[in-house]
Design an enzyme around this catalytic site. Structure first.
Site, PDB file in Angstrom:
ATOM      1  N   ARG A  29       8.688  82.280  29.380  1.00  0.00           N
ATOM      2  CA  ARG A  29       9.944  82.083  28.644  1.00  0.00           C
ATOM      3  C   ARG A  29      11.096  81.807  29.585  1.00  0.00           C
ATOM      4  O   ARG A  29      11.043  82.127  30.769  1.00  0.00           O
ATOM      5  CB  ARG A  29      10.287  83.300  27.785  1.00  0.00           C
ATOM      6  CG  ARG A  29      10.559  84.594  28.560  1.00  0.00           C
ATOM      7  CD  ARG A  29      12.012  84.887  28.792  1.00  0.00           C
ATOM      8  NE  ARG A  29      12.222  86.027  29.671  1.00  0.00           N
ATOM      9  CZ  ARG A  29      12.413  85.930  30.983  1.00  0.00           C
ATOM     10  NH1 ARG A  29      12.432  84.770  31.576  1.00  0.00           N
ATOM     11  NH2 ARG A  29      12.607  87.015  31.724  1.00  0.00           N
ATOM     12  N   GLY A  48      10.546  84.610  37.603  1.00  0.00           N
ATOM     13  CA  GLY A  48      11.541  84.968  36.588  1.00  0.00           C
ATOM     14  C   GLY A  48      11.316  84.257  35.257  1.00  0.00           C
ATOM     15  O   GLY A  48      12.201  84.219  34.414  1.00  0.00           O
ATOM     16  N   SER A  53       8.675  85.065  33.317  1.00  0.00           N
ATOM     17  CA  SER A  53       7.786  85.975  32.581  1.00  0.00           C
ATOM     18  C   SER A  53       6.315  85.641  32.708  1.00  0.00           C
ATOM     19  O   SER A  53       5.583  85.609  31.708  1.00  0.00           O
ATOM     20  CB  SER A  53       8.160  86.014  31.102  1.00  0.00           C
ATOM     21  OG  SER A  53       9.302  86.738  30.932  1.00  0.00           O
ATOM     22  N   ASP A  90      10.596  89.689  26.810  1.00  0.00           N
ATOM     23  CA  ASP A  90       9.594  88.742  27.303  1.00  0.00           C
ATOM     24  C   ASP A  90       8.352  88.719  26.416  1.00  0.00           C
ATOM     25  O   ASP A  90       7.819  87.655  26.088  1.00  0.00           O
ATOM     26  CB  ASP A  90       9.193  89.100  28.748  1.00  0.00           C
ATOM     27  CG  ASP A  90      10.401  89.236  29.663  1.00  0.00           C
ATOM     28  OD1 ASP A  90      11.502  88.799  29.257  1.00  0.00           O
ATOM     29  OD2 ASP A  90      10.248  89.775  30.766  1.00  0.00           O
ATOM     30  N   TYR A 147      15.959  97.459  39.079  1.00  0.00           N
ATOM     31  CA  TYR A 147      15.896  97.377  37.607  1.00  0.00           C
ATOM     32  C   TYR A 147      16.017  98.762  36.959  1.00  0.00           C
ATOM     33  O   TYR A 147      16.913  98.980  36.131  1.00  0.00           O
ATOM     34  CB  TYR A 147      14.616  96.643  37.207  1.00  0.00           C
ATOM     35  CG  TYR A 147      14.534  96.263  35.755  1.00  0.00           C
ATOM     36  CD1 TYR A 147      14.992  95.028  35.307  1.00  0.00           C
ATOM     37  CD2 TYR A 147      13.982  97.136  34.824  1.00  0.00           C
ATOM     38  CE1 TYR A 147      14.894  94.675  33.969  1.00  0.00           C
ATOM     39  CE2 TYR A 147      13.889  96.786  33.485  1.00  0.00           C
ATOM     40  CZ  TYR A 147      14.347  95.557  33.064  1.00  0.00           C
ATOM     41  OH  TYR A 147      14.260  95.208  31.736  1.00  0.00           O
ATOM     42  N   GLY A 166       5.914  85.207  39.379  1.00  0.00           N
ATOM     43  CA  GLY A 166       7.058  85.959  39.908  1.00  0.00           C
ATOM     44  C   GLY A 166       8.321  85.128  40.029  1.00  0.00           C
ATOM     45  O   GLY A 166       9.189  85.437  40.836  1.00  0.00           O
ATOM     46  N   GLU A 192      21.376  88.667  29.004  1.00  0.00           N
ATOM     47  CA  GLU A 192      20.583  89.153  30.149  1.00  0.00           C
ATOM     48  C   GLU A 192      20.868  90.635  30.388  1.00  0.00           C
ATOM     49  O   GLU A 192      22.028  91.054  30.411  1.00  0.00           O
ATOM     50  CB  GLU A 192      20.954  88.326  31.384  1.00  0.00           C
ATOM     51  CG  GLU A 192      19.788  88.068  32.298  1.00  0.00           C
ATOM     52  CD  GLU A 192      18.715  87.194  31.647  1.00  0.00           C
ATOM     53  OE1 GLU A 192      17.708  87.757  31.174  1.00  0.00           O
ATOM     54  OE2 GLU A 192      18.896  85.966  31.637  1.00  0.00           O
ATOM     55  N   HIS A 193      19.798  91.379  30.580  1.00  0.00           N
ATOM     56  CA  HIS A 193      19.872  92.828  30.786  1.00  0.00           C
ATOM     57  C   HIS A 193      20.521  93.519  29.584  1.00  0.00           C
ATOM     58  O   HIS A 193      21.223  94.519  29.731  1.00  0.00           O
ATOM     59  CB  HIS A 193      20.606  93.175  32.092  1.00  0.00           C
ATOM     60  CG  HIS A 193      19.801  92.820  33.307  1.00  0.00           C
ATOM     61  ND1 HIS A 193      18.807  93.630  33.809  1.00  0.00           N
ATOM     62  CD2 HIS A 193      19.796  91.708  34.085  1.00  0.00           C
ATOM     63  CE1 HIS A 193      18.258  93.056  34.863  1.00  0.00           C
ATOM     64  NE2 HIS A 193      18.817  91.873  35.051  1.00  0.00           N
TER      65      HIS A 193
HETATM   66  C1  GLA Z   1      13.132  91.225  32.938  1.00  0.00           C
HETATM   67  C2  GLA Z   1      12.610  92.189  31.866  1.00  0.00           C
HETATM   68  C3  GLA Z   1      13.254  91.902  30.511  1.00  0.00           C
HETATM   69  C4  GLA Z   1      14.771  91.816  30.612  1.00  0.00           C
HETATM   70  C5  GLA Z   1      15.169  90.883  31.751  1.00  0.00           C
HETATM   71  C6  GLA Z   1      16.664  90.872  31.980  1.00  0.00           C
HETATM   72  O1  GLA Z   1      12.686  89.923  32.659  1.00  0.00           O
HETATM   73  O2  GLA Z   1      11.218  92.078  31.744  1.00  0.00           O
HETATM   74  O3  GLA Z   1      12.853  92.869  29.578  1.00  0.00           O
HETATM   75  O4  GLA Z   1      15.324  93.083  30.744  1.00  0.00           O
HETATM   76  O5  GLA Z   1      14.544  91.250  32.973  1.00  0.00           O
HETATM   77  O6  GLA Z   1      17.317  90.334  30.891  1.00  0.00           O
END
Ligand code: GLA
Length: 399
Positions: A36, A140, A142, A190, A240, A138, A42-43
């Site tokens: 994705r 970003g 997913s 994700d 995180y 890795g 975000e976050h």
């Molecule tokens: C990672 C986590 C998600 C989300 C993002 C930040 O991808 O797996 O659940 O928290 O970071 O938006």
């Protein structure tokens, strides 16, 4: 030029031929689950907020077949994961009340094991399988969720699945797999989008109520450009969980269940009581980002791309300055994209500290953006021009 995106057919063909070499027989089950890109939000998922990702045409494929006995054998074709590339898994006992698998082996196989352990359908049989993916590892996008959801879908295809089970249950089981077996306390975004993505649509997910709404994104004049910085800053690994904890602490000070319940006046309150600056900054990002996501969904529905682009830029700045999860490479990619006429907005996407940016751009300007970044970025980026794509699906059921 952007990277060519391999078709499902070509990935499937390759996976099946590897299966034939490895297992000397034909696979009769095949599934796919996408990676994705998050457009905005975000976050915010672990703060009960809103997120708006879309499923990518980059997917993880699993092909395989059921075998007798208790041992599953899984091979990955992925060169970017740790060895060994072929592992065996002792399948859980049929009568066990709780399925637990040994937390051993290379990282990639922990996602598979975690899903087997948390699978909520009929007890899965032993199997042979090949995993093949076009999702960069890795980066970003997913890749982990794509592997988890592909594994779950594969088990559904093998067992016939559980008709009572919803896509929410499936996503939650995959998230639990990641928490328990990969030790990553991720939110729900994700796995949700990998299960529920729909062609031509982004998905606005309400992470508190676990509901979602399709947001059409199929205007041929607009393109989503994903740029992989190809850097991953290895921090302590605690970034995180630390951010999660800071958010909880801020919510506690505000006497709220989560930052979803907070608003701009709560930011003022935190300031007035001289809250620790880090906590204040983290809270400000989350509170404003949740609001930006709601506004972003509205803007996209109204085809107000200028507005959406502006919100993307605000999101990036907030992630950089208040949430402190960006890095010089991502900042440079965003800056360079925004220098080109025809770019509507750009931001880092995903957890941060490397990985990708997402850029909304007029289709007729996308090549210019790619050229400009290639010329000026101090690194080797990879580009994907992506359309919102379907979520996980069974491609072939057992005969
Ligand atoms: C990672 C986590 C998600 C989300 C993002 C930040 O991808 O797996 O659940 O928290 O970071 O938006």
């Amino acid at each position: 030029m952007a990277e060519p995106i391999p078709t499902i057919e070509s990935l499937l063909e390759h996976a099946k031929s590897v299966f034939r070499e490895e297992f000397d027989s034909d696979a009769d089950v095949a599934v796919a689950a996408p990676g994705r890109v998050n457009l905005i939000g975000e976050h915010t998922d672990y703060n009960d907020g809103f997120v708006m990702p879309m499923a990518l045409p980059l997917v993880t494929i699993i092909v395989g077949r059921k075998v007798a006995g208790d041992v599953a054998t899984i091979v990955t074709t992925n060169k970017d994961v740790d060895d060994p590339k072929k592992i065996t898994v002792e399948m859980p006992n049929r009568n066990a009340l709780v399925r637990t698998l040994e937390h051993s082996g290379p990282k990639w196989c922990l996602y598979v094991k975690g899903v087997i352990a948390n699978y909520a359908g009929p007890c899965p049989p032993a199997f042979e399988a090949v995993v093949h993916t076009s999702v960069p590892t890795g980066g970003g996008l997913s890749s982990s969720a794509a592997l988890e959801v592909a594994t779950y879908t594969f088990l559904d295809a093998l067992t016939g699945g559980n008709p009572q089970e919803s896509l929410n249950d499936k996503a939650l089981a995959c998230q639990k797999a990641e928490h328990q077996y990969a030790g990553m306390p991720c939110g729900i975004m994700d796995q949700f989008i990998s299960c529920m993505g729909q062609e031509g649509n982004a998905l606005l997910i309400d992470c508190r109520h676990m509901t979602s709404q399709l947001v059409p994104l199929d205007d041929p004049q607009i393109v989503v450009l994903v740029t992989n910085s190809n850097v991953k800053h290895e921090l302590t690994g605690s970034e995180y969980p630390t951010r999660r904890r800071h958010c909880q602490e801020a919510a506690l000070i505000l006497k709220k269940v989560s930052l979803r319940d907070a608003n701009e006046s709560d930011i003022d309150y935190l300031k007035s009581i001289e809250t620790d600056e880090t906590l204040l900054n983290r809270a400000r990002h989350v509170i404003t980002e949740i609001e930006r996501t709601v506004q972003g969904a509205k803007a996209l529905k109204e085809h107000n791309y200028q507005k959406f682009g502006q919100l993307m830029v605000e999101s990036h700045n907030s992630l950089r300055d208040d949430y402190a999860v960006s890095c010089p490479e991502l900042d440079s990619l965003v800056r360079l994209a925004l220098e080109v006429d025809g770019t509507l907005g750009s931001r880092m996407t995903g957890g941060g500290f490397g990985g990708c940016t997402v850029t909304l751009v007029y289709a007729n300007a996308v090549d210019k953006v790619i050229q400009h970044i290639r010329k000026n970025y101090k690194g080797t980026p990879t580009f994907y021009v992506c359309k919102p794509s379907p979520g996980a699906r069974i491609l072939q059921r057992p005969t």
